[in-house]
Design a protein around this motif. Structure first.
Motif, PDB file in Angstrom:
ATOM      1  N   PHE A  69       8.727  -5.426  -0.368  1.00 38.05           N
ATOM      2  CA  PHE A  69       8.071  -5.949   0.831  1.00 38.05           C
ATOM      3  C   PHE A  69       8.866  -5.564   2.080  1.00 38.05           C
ATOM      4  N   LEU A 234       0.551  -3.664   5.501  1.00 40.52           N
ATOM      5  CA  LEU A 234       0.539  -4.339   4.207  1.00 40.52           C
ATOM      6  C   LEU A 234      -0.720  -3.997   3.419  1.00 40.52           C
ATOM      7  N   TYR A 237      -0.389  -0.439   2.005  1.00 37.69           N
ATOM      8  CA  TYR A 237       0.462  -0.386   0.811  1.00 37.69           C
ATOM      9  C   TYR A 237      -0.285  -0.950  -0.400  1.00 37.69           C
ATOM     10  N   GLY A 238      -0.873  -2.147  -0.224  1.00 34.29           N
ATOM     11  CA  GLY A 238      -1.541  -2.794  -1.342  1.00 34.29           C
ATOM     12  C   GLY A 238      -2.699  -1.985  -1.887  1.00 34.29           C
ATOM     13  N   PHE A 242      -2.867  -0.166  -5.507  1.00 36.89           N
ATOM     14  CA  PHE A 242      -3.970  -0.527  -6.400  1.00 36.89           C
ATOM     15  C   PHE A 242      -4.653   0.727  -6.956  1.00 36.89           C
ATOM     16  N   GLY A 247       2.342   3.817  -2.267  1.00 37.08           N
ATOM     17  CA  GLY A 247       2.125   2.903  -1.154  1.00 37.08           C
ATOM     18  C   GLY A 247       3.127   3.082  -0.029  1.00 37.08           C
TER      19      GLY A 247
END
Length: 501
Positions: A69, A234, A237-238, A242, A247
């Motif tokens: 993170f 964010l 990246y997510g 996925f 990411g």
């Protein structure tokens, strides 16, 4: 106090103490000649169970989550600061260092780890993969504000921002080969190119969408725009993760696109991202410091082996990788020496070192301890001497001046007005002109001039000087025209006159 459960009040108190110690340590880092991230790790180690015994922390999964993170935030802030004009000439060498360079570094270190740490070949290659990449957090932290030539600093920043996919791929691939004997190396190689491609594509598309969204939406408070921009990082990246893409690469590409575009509340977005990146950097390195146990780390067996591997990494593996991956790329011998020395290790190797621990690979604790020691050596020796080496090799660029003044603005709400700041360079066409003679776009006015740290009230007959920092009020529609006027150079005007004559 924290033996069984960390209560809410105690947690808040501890967090406050850690952040205060982290911020204060940045003040001492410059005086001591030690990178601040080393002090952050030391704070964590001191607070840990082996020294003060305030916190017992051995949760590798939580450390990994916080580390990733934090890297998203740090890469986002670093990408925002990357100028496309500086990045474009060094894309090829940066990508070469981020791929071929990481492979060469990892392979060389793997041979050393095989015989020094007495690991199996697969485990040795895994160790080499973990320490093979240049760390973005360390590079951004050490180079920030330094007057090193743009070409060199941008090469390092672009390399560190884009080599994480290679390091992650090699680490995950080796773990799969160790834990899954039937794993196909060729399918793993194919997945690497898919991950890189998805990272580039998703990052590019997300960057364009983020620019459009930022410039189209009218929020009630200017403080919401930085949060909105960070949310895109964010989300990028997510979504990329996925889709089984890189990411971290996607976030870096997204940030570069946003940082080089005309966006509303640009200054607020940049400053908020910088502050948040500092918070995450402090948090990440403190937690990584908590994760290590000094009583296990600073034993004679770990120390001499780690020092030997560090020497091989710094003086053999990294230089070989730099010289081979930058062949015929117009870097001088001095520049290659500096690129070799500035290949800092930091949070990424430590975070990657938690992967074998979570996969319960034999010898994973040894790998983690040696990786942590290698990172400490790299930060202490290389990080503390980067600036001095640049001076000795005469690789300094123009002094980077950050205005010490600040202009606090009230939120303009849903109006279409915006205040922009601009520094006048010596070759600007505006130098020597009176304000009343400058053809500003309709509605654009100069609010204030900062000249040698003094506030100058702009009048019609006020003459613009080189080095002046202007704050101007303009409509969002006229901002591109205003920017074009402010960035116009004398030689460009001279060329236009010659063409017309």
């Amino acid at each position: 106090m924290f033996a069984e459960e960390l209560h809410t009040d105690a947690f808040i108190l501890l967090a406050a103490i850690l952040f205060i110690m982290g911020v204060v340590s940045t003040k001492f880092s410059a005086r001591l000649g030690v990178p601040s991230l080393v002090l952050f790790m030391l704070v964590g180690m001191i607070m840990g169970s082996d020294i003060l015994g305030i916190v017992y922390f051995d949760n590798a999964a939580l450390a990994q989550m916080v580390g990733i993170f934090a890297l998203v935030i740090i890469l986002f802030e670093g990408g925002l600061q990357t100028k496309w004009s500086s990045l474009r000439p060094v894309i090829m060498p940066s990508l070469s260092l981020a791929t071929i360079g990481v492979l060469i570094t990892s392979g060389t270190v793997a041979v050393a780890a095989k015989y020094i740490l007495e690991l199996g070949w697969l485990e040795a290659i895994l160790f080499g993969a973990i320490v093979g990449s240049t760390d973005a957090a360390a590079v951004f932290a050490v180079l920030k504000g330094q007057n090193i030539k743009d070409r060199i600093s941008t090469t390092l920043e672009a390399e560190s921002g884009s080599n994480d996919p290679m390091a992650v791929f090699l680490t995950v691939a080796m773990i799969e080969l160790i834990t899954l004997p039937d794993a196909n190396i060729f399918s793993l190689i194919g997945s690497f190119f898919i991950e890189m491609g998805l990272g580039l594509v998703v990052g590019f598309i997300a960057g364009k969408l983020a620019i459009k969204a930022l410039n189209s939406i009218n929020l009630d408070s200017s403080g919401l725009y930085p949060i909105f921009a960070l949310a895109f990082a964010l989300l990028t990246y997510g979504l990329t993760a996925f889709l089984h893409g890189s990411g971290l690469l996607a976030v870096y590409v997204l940030a570069i696109i946003i940082g080089n575009a005309e966006i509303v509340y640009r200054h607020s977005i940049f400053r908020f991202s910088e502050g948040f990146a500092w918070i995450m950097q402090i948090l990440m390195f403190v937690i990584l410091g908590l994760l290590v146990f000094p009583s296990e780390l600073f034993t004679w067996d770990i120390s001499w082996k780690s020092l030997l591997i560090s020497a091989i990494l710094i003086f053999i593996a990294r230089p070989i990788a730099v010289y081979l991956s930058t062949i015929k790329m117009n870097y001088t011998h001095k520049e290659k020496i500096f690129l070799s020395w500035a290949g800092l290790k930091g949070s990424v190797p430590i975070v990657l070192a938690t992967f074998p621990m979570l996969a319960h690979i034999e010898g994973s604790q040894l790998i983690f301890n040696v990786v942590f020691f290698v990172v400490l050596v790299s930060c202490l020796i290389q990080g503390a001497t980067v600036t001095n080496l640049a001076e000795k090799l005469k690789l300094n660029g123009p002094q980077k001046v950050t205005p010490i003044h600040a202009l606090e603005l009230l939120s303009l709400g849903k109006t279409n007005k915006e205040i922009v700041g601009f520094e006048i360079n010596s070759d600007s066409v505006l130098v020597g002109k009176k304000i009343l003679d400058i053809p500003f776009p309709e509605g654009a006015i100069i609010n204030v001039i900062i000249r040698k740290d003094q506030v100058v009230t702009p009048m019609g007959n006020t003459i613009i000087h080189s080095g002046d920092f202007l704050y101007l009020l303009t409509s969002k529609q006229n901002k591109p025209r205003l920017k074009q006027l402010l960035e116009e150079k004398r030689h460009e005007v001279y060329q236009e006159v010659n063409k017309s004559s």
